[in-house]
Design a protein around this motif. Structure first.
Motif, short mmCIF file in Angstrom:
data_model
loop_
_atom_site.label_atom_id
_atom_site.label_comp_id
_atom_site.label_asym_id
_atom_site.label_seq_id
_atom_site.Cartn_x
_atom_site.Cartn_y
_atom_site.Cartn_z
N THR A 173 0.89 -1.25 0.06
CA THR A 173 -0.09 -0.07 -0.22
C THR A 173 0.97 1.56 0.01
OG1 THR A 173 -0.10 0.01 2.44
CG2 THR A 173 -1.87 -0.83 1.36
N PRO A 174 0.59 2.38 -0.62
CA PRO A 174 1.11 3.58 -0.58
C PRO A 174 1.24 4.16 0.93
CG PRO A 174 -1.05 4.08 -1.53
CD PRO A 174 -1.10 2.60 -1.03
N GLY A 175 2.20 5.07 1.19
CA GLY A 175 2.31 5.65 2.45
C GLY A 175 0.98 6.37 2.90
N ASP A 176 0.94 6.32 4.26
CA ASP A 176 -0.29 6.74 4.79
C ASP A 176 -0.46 8.49 4.35
OD1 ASP A 176 -2.82 6.59 6.82
OD2 ASP A 176 -1.47 8.47 7.37
N ASN A 177 -1.64 8.94 3.82
CA ASN A 177 -1.73 10.08 3.40
C ASN A 177 -1.63 11.07 4.58
OD1 ASN A 177 -2.06 11.75 0.90
ND2 ASN A 177 -4.04 12.38 1.69
N VAL A 178 -2.20 10.77 5.72
CA VAL A 178 -2.39 11.86 6.72
C VAL A 178 -1.00 11.88 7.32
CG1 VAL A 178 -3.33 12.07 9.06
CG2 VAL A 178 -4.64 11.19 7.22
N ILE A 179 -0.22 10.78 7.55
CA ILE A 179 1.15 11.09 7.93
C ILE A 179 2.19 11.74 6.90
CG2 ILE A 179 3.13 9.87 8.78
CD1 ILE A 179 1.30 7.67 9.87
N SER A 180 1.72 11.61 5.83
CA SER A 180 2.87 12.22 4.57
C SER A 180 2.56 13.65 4.87
CB SER A 180 2.33 11.56 3.43
OG SER A 180 2.58 10.42 3.20
N LEU A 181 1.41 14.08 4.70
CA LEU A 181 1.12 15.64 4.80
C LEU A 181 1.68 16.09 5.82
CD1 LEU A 181 -2.71 15.69 3.91
CD2 LEU A 181 -0.85 16.49 2.32
N ARG A 182 1.52 15.46 7.16
CA ARG A 182 1.92 16.23 8.62
C ARG A 182 3.42 16.07 8.43
NH1 ARG A 182 -2.87 15.20 7.98
NH2 ARG A 182 -4.59 16.14 9.27
N ALA A 183 4.05 14.96 8.09
CA ALA A 183 5.56 14.67 7.95
C ALA A 183 6.07 15.91 7.14
CB ALA A 183 5.75 13.52 7.58
N LEU A 184 5.53 16.26 6.16
CA LEU A 184 6.03 17.41 5.20
C LEU A 184 6.00 18.54 6.12
CD1 LEU A 184 4.79 16.95 1.53
CD2 LEU A 184 7.27 17.08 2.50
N LEU A 185 5.19 18.87 6.69
CA LEU A 185 4.80 19.99 7.53
C LEU A 185 5.72 20.23 8.57
CD1 LEU A 185 0.88 20.35 7.37
CD2 LEU A 185 2.58 21.99 6.33
#
Length: 447
Positions: free
Chosen positions: A25-37
């Motif tokens: 599965t692709p990386g979790d979208n919720v964590i991806s956004l927050r990790a960038l921020l």
């Protein structure tokens, strides 16, 4: 980054072989956004692997570049050269919102403490409730939101920002994260009380990057938490590995459960207790799901899931359960369509148009269903007829859900436009095909 409307892409699904092998599965979208921020607010270079290259993430990366943050993708590794807490620059052009709302509340919180005006391009609008909650929460910190008639939005940042002091009486994780991102960049302690605790990825990421943050459960065994965050820390760059998105994995889990003879290993799935509502419900319905190779990544728990086809039985989902997994209701409903007996899902009032599309899709595929203002009753049958044509209206969950239904139904299911899948889960069709799924070519449509 210019936002363009995807070209319609019809998709047909029917006649899967038993699913087997490995499914990533692709990386979790919720964590991806927050990790960038959070990485953007460190001093130095962070690296993030497993970041999901979804539409939301790409739009957010473009927005951060407009604020002076260096964001580079090198293969599977994303590198972020942060500017430090309270170090972002004023964007000179409007930030693009794209056709998703996932990043907008986070960006509003991120930029609220800065004493300049940030403009956002026209795009989908937040619900009135979400807009009111953001306006009130960020307004108390000194910021102001001004929508314009053309659908754009201006954020007037606080000149003398105040720490957050807020009680969130209804579950609203994006609002909480917006307040935390603002409070992180303001001197003093921000305190947020959630009456009902929501997913805690932002809190865990902030702690992993070195923020002084504490989360205290309600005394007396309540469902809420108190969050205290000390403002203006110096965050340290980190290497973050993003686990797989449990909502994206949910479609593969359901497919393996309802396609006879399946034995599928779904790798690297986030199993944060606040995100496993679908898996827990499917287990209660009789699903054969095993947790293998459990491990911890940046404060988050992940595991590989072995899923084997199962005889599912209907269930009743109460409002509290449904509220914790609204993103997964489509996948759950597809499982319920193949279960023995009736499934009743309550507390769906916030689903809006998605609930209407889900109901219409089930009816089109000859599944017995009854909808009220906030509930769905599904009469399950292991032999679903299928044969429906689905208008997903750009909703990736609807498109993927009915693609899975088509793989197990008697007749082909056609999604009129499945282009949203590429934004949400790039490679979904290829991964399902490799596992045994079949997606017949549609006449007149080039592969």
């Amino acid at each position: 980054m210019t936002d363009t409307k995807p070209t319609p892409a019809p998709l047909a699904a029917h006649g899967a072989d038993p699913l087997s092998g490995r499914f990533v599965t692709p990386g979790d979208n919720v964590i991806s956004l927050r990790a960038l921020l959070v990485a953007a607010l460190t001093v130095g270079r962070s690296s993030i692997t497993g970041l999901r290259a979804s539409h939301d993430v790409l739009m957010l990366a473009a927005a951060l570049r407009q604020m002076g943050v260096i964001v580079e993708q090198r293969g599977d590794v994303w590198q972020v050269q942060g500017l430090g807490v309270a170090g972002l620059l004023q964007p000179q052009e409007p930030l693009q919102r794209g056709h998703s709302l996932a990043a907008l509340p986070l960006l509003l919180g991120l930029l609220a403490p800065y004493g300049f005006v940030t403009r956002f391009s026209p795009g989908p609008r937040l619900s009135r409730a979400a807009m009111a909650a953001l306006s009130d929460g960020l307004g108390a910190m000194g910021a102001r939101l001004d929508p314009d008639p053309e659908g754009g939005l201006s954020l007037h940042g606080a000149c003398l920002p105040l720490p957050a002091r807020r009680t969130l009486s209804t579950p609203a994780e994006p609002i909480k994260t917006a307040l935390l991102l603002a409070g992180l960049q303001i001197a003093g302690d921000s305190v947020i009380h959630e009456v009902v605790a929501t997913r805690d990825h932002t809190e865990k990421l902030l702690a992993a990057f070195g923020a002084d943050i504490t989360v205290t459960p309600d005394a007396g065994g309540g469902d809420g938490v108190d969050i205290r965050l000390v403002g203006l820390p110096e965050l340290s760059p980190q290497h973050i590995s993003v686990p797989g998105d449990p909502s994206a994995a949910g479609f593969a889990i359901v497919a393996a459960l309802i396609i006879k003879g399946s034995d599928l290993l779904i790798e690297n799935v986030l199993i944060n207790p606040l995100r496993t509502g679908l898996i827990d419900t499917l287990l209660g319905m009789g699903g054969d799901i095993q947790f293998l190779n459990q491990r911890e990544i940046a404060g988050e728990h992940a595991a590989d899931l072995r899923v084997r086809s199962s005889w599912l039985k209907g269930t009743i989902v109460d409002r509290h359960q449904a509220g914790a997994m609204l993103e997964d209701i489509v996948a759950l409903s597809i499982a319920a369509a193949f279960a023995q007996g009736e499934t009743i899902i309550n507390g769906l009032g916030e689903m809006g148009e998605r609930l209407d599309m889900l109901t219409a899709g089930l009816i089109a595929n000859k599944v017995g269903v009854a909808k009220s203002a906030d509930s769905l009753t599904i009469a399950g049958d292991s032999k679903v007829a299928g044969g429906g044509r689905i208008d997903s209206q750009g909703d990736a969950a609807i498109a993927m859900g009915f693609a899975v239904l088509g793989l197990a139904s008697r007749q082909t299911v056609t999604i009129a436009d499945a282009s949203a899948i590429a934004d949400s889960f790039p490679g979904f069709v290829a991964a399902m095909t490799a596992a045994g799924g079949r997606f017949p070519l549609i006449r007149g449509v080039k592969p």
